[in-house]
Design a protein around this motif. Structure first.
Motif, PDB file in Angstrom:
ATOM      1  N   THR A  40       4.934  10.402  16.048  1.00  0.00           N
ATOM      2  CA  THR A  40       6.139  10.723  15.301  1.00  0.00           C
ATOM      3  C   THR A  40       5.707  11.223  13.930  1.00  0.00           C
ATOM      4  O   THR A  40       4.835  10.633  13.295  1.00  0.00           O
ATOM      5  CB  THR A  40       7.050   9.497  15.146  1.00  0.00           C
ATOM      6  N   ILE A  41       6.304  12.320  13.493  1.00  0.00           N
ATOM      7  CA  ILE A  41       6.041  12.885  12.171  1.00  0.00           C
ATOM      8  C   ILE A  41       7.156  12.395  11.247  1.00  0.00           C
ATOM      9  O   ILE A  41       8.340  12.472  11.593  1.00  0.00           O
ATOM     10  CB  ILE A  41       6.031  14.441  12.205  1.00  0.00           C
ATOM     11  N   PHE A  42       6.766  11.906  10.058  1.00  0.00           N
ATOM     12  CA  PHE A  42       7.709  11.376   9.095  1.00  0.00           C
ATOM     13  C   PHE A  42       7.648  12.135   7.781  1.00  0.00           C
ATOM     14  O   PHE A  42       6.610  12.694   7.425  1.00  0.00           O
ATOM     15  CB  PHE A  42       7.372   9.907   8.781  1.00  0.00           C
ATOM     16  N   LYS A  43       8.767  12.077   7.074  1.00  0.00           N
ATOM     17  CA  LYS A  43       8.847  12.672   5.728  1.00  0.00           C
ATOM     18  C   LYS A  43       9.524  11.665   4.813  1.00  0.00           C
ATOM     19  O   LYS A  43      10.415  10.908   5.239  1.00  0.00           O
ATOM     20  CB  LYS A  43       9.681  13.948   5.774  1.00  0.00           C
TER      21      LYS A  43
ATOM     22  N   LEU B  65       0.826  -1.208   0.000  1.00  0.00           N
ATOM     23  CA  LEU B  65       0.000   0.000   0.000  1.00  0.00           C
ATOM     24  C   LEU B  65       0.863   1.263   0.000  1.00  0.00           C
ATOM     25  O   LEU B  65       0.607   2.202  -0.756  1.00  0.00           O
ATOM     26  CB  LEU B  65      -0.950   0.006   1.205  1.00  0.00           C
ATOM     27  N   ILE B  66       1.882   1.283   0.840  1.00  0.00           N
ATOM     28  CA  ILE B  66       2.777   2.450   0.902  1.00  0.00           C
ATOM     29  C   ILE B  66       3.487   2.653  -0.433  1.00  0.00           C
ATOM     30  O   ILE B  66       3.574   3.782  -0.937  1.00  0.00           O
ATOM     31  CB  ILE B  66       3.798   2.298   2.057  1.00  0.00           C
ATOM     32  N   ASP B  67       3.984   1.581  -1.038  1.00  0.00           N
ATOM     33  CA  ASP B  67       4.638   1.698  -2.343  1.00  0.00           C
ATOM     34  C   ASP B  67       3.676   2.275  -3.382  1.00  0.00           C
ATOM     35  O   ASP B  67       4.048   3.140  -4.181  1.00  0.00           O
ATOM     36  CB  ASP B  67       5.145   0.334  -2.830  1.00  0.00           C
TER      37      ASP B  67
ATOM     38  N   ASN C 247      10.558   1.387   5.829  1.00  0.00           N
ATOM     39  CA  ASN C 247      10.202   1.737   4.454  1.00  0.00           C
ATOM     40  C   ASN C 247      10.828   3.063   4.018  1.00  0.00           C
ATOM     41  O   ASN C 247      10.312   3.743   3.129  1.00  0.00           O
ATOM     42  CB  ASN C 247       8.685   1.748   4.293  1.00  0.00           C
ATOM     43  N   ASP C 248      11.939   3.426   4.666  1.00  0.00           N
ATOM     44  CA  ASP C 248      12.781   4.568   4.287  1.00  0.00           C
ATOM     45  C   ASP C 248      12.152   5.938   4.519  1.00  0.00           C
ATOM     46  O   ASP C 248      12.490   6.903   3.834  1.00  0.00           O
ATOM     47  CB  ASP C 248      13.246   4.444   2.827  1.00  0.00           C
ATOM     48  N   TRP C 249      11.238   6.028   5.473  1.00  0.00           N
ATOM     49  CA  TRP C 249      10.707   7.318   5.891  1.00  0.00           C
ATOM     50  C   TRP C 249      11.620   7.853   6.995  1.00  0.00           C
ATOM     51  O   TRP C 249      12.186   7.085   7.776  1.00  0.00           O
ATOM     52  CB  TRP C 249       9.291   7.166   6.409  1.00  0.00           C
ATOM     53  N   VAL C 250      11.748   9.173   7.067  1.00  0.00           N
ATOM     54  CA  VAL C 250      12.640   9.806   8.037  1.00  0.00           C
ATOM     55  C   VAL C 250      11.807  10.528   9.100  1.00  0.00           C
ATOM     56  O   VAL C 250      10.967  11.365   8.757  1.00  0.00           O
ATOM     57  CB  VAL C 250      13.564  10.817   7.319  1.00  0.00           C
TER      58      VAL C 250
END
Length: 155
Positions: free
Chosen positions: A147-150, A103-105, A133-136
């Protein structure tokens, strides 16, 4: 297995709206409770787009709803950031099988197609999933344990 999973627009699966609504209410009880901030069915209807925000994708296996992910203009905080990946959900018995990643992909690819180069999300429970999944992580809201991700995305 995730190979059997189809990702489709929620717009093309209106016959599943009541199942999705109940799933959202069960998963996010506080938000969607009577008198709560959210209205699950209104949110689902608002996602019925294919080329503009808000937009939602669903994961299906032989027509059965397994999960969803949405892309919205705003989230409940950090209003200067946009767009936001929200409503990431996989039914409990199908978790840990790669569906969330699929779903994320798919939403990342759709984000690129819509012209975005950065996307954001927030979570209290899926921190490890996003990092995997490589979110920062870019911020923390301590009061809500969020947590906030980008994620920078490229074509």
């Amino acid at each position: 297995m995730a190979e059997d999973i189809k990702i489709e627009f929620i717009e093309d699966n209106r016959h599943l709206f009541s199942i999705i609504e109940e799933s959202y209410k069960k998963e996010w009880k506080e938000y969607y409770r009577p008198g709560g901030q959210g209205d699950a069915l209104s949110d689902i209807y608002s996602f019925c787009n294919k080329d503009k925000l808000p937009i939602c994708l669903v994961a299906l296996k032989h027509g059965k709803f397994l999960g969803s992910v949405a892309l919205r203009q705003k989230s409940g905080s950090h209003y200067q950031l946009s767009p936001w990946v929200t409503s990431l959900y996989v039914i409990a018995e199908e978790r840990q099988k790669g569906i969330g990643t699929k779903l994320i992909d798919a939403i990342e690819n759709l984000s690129v197609d819509l012209g975005f180069s950065k996307i954001y999300s927030r979570s209290a429970t899926a921190t490890a999933f996003f990092i995997q999944n490589d979110w920062v992580p870019i911020d923390q809201i301590e009061k809500q344990n969020l947590t906030i991700f980008k994620k920078d995305i490229k074509p």
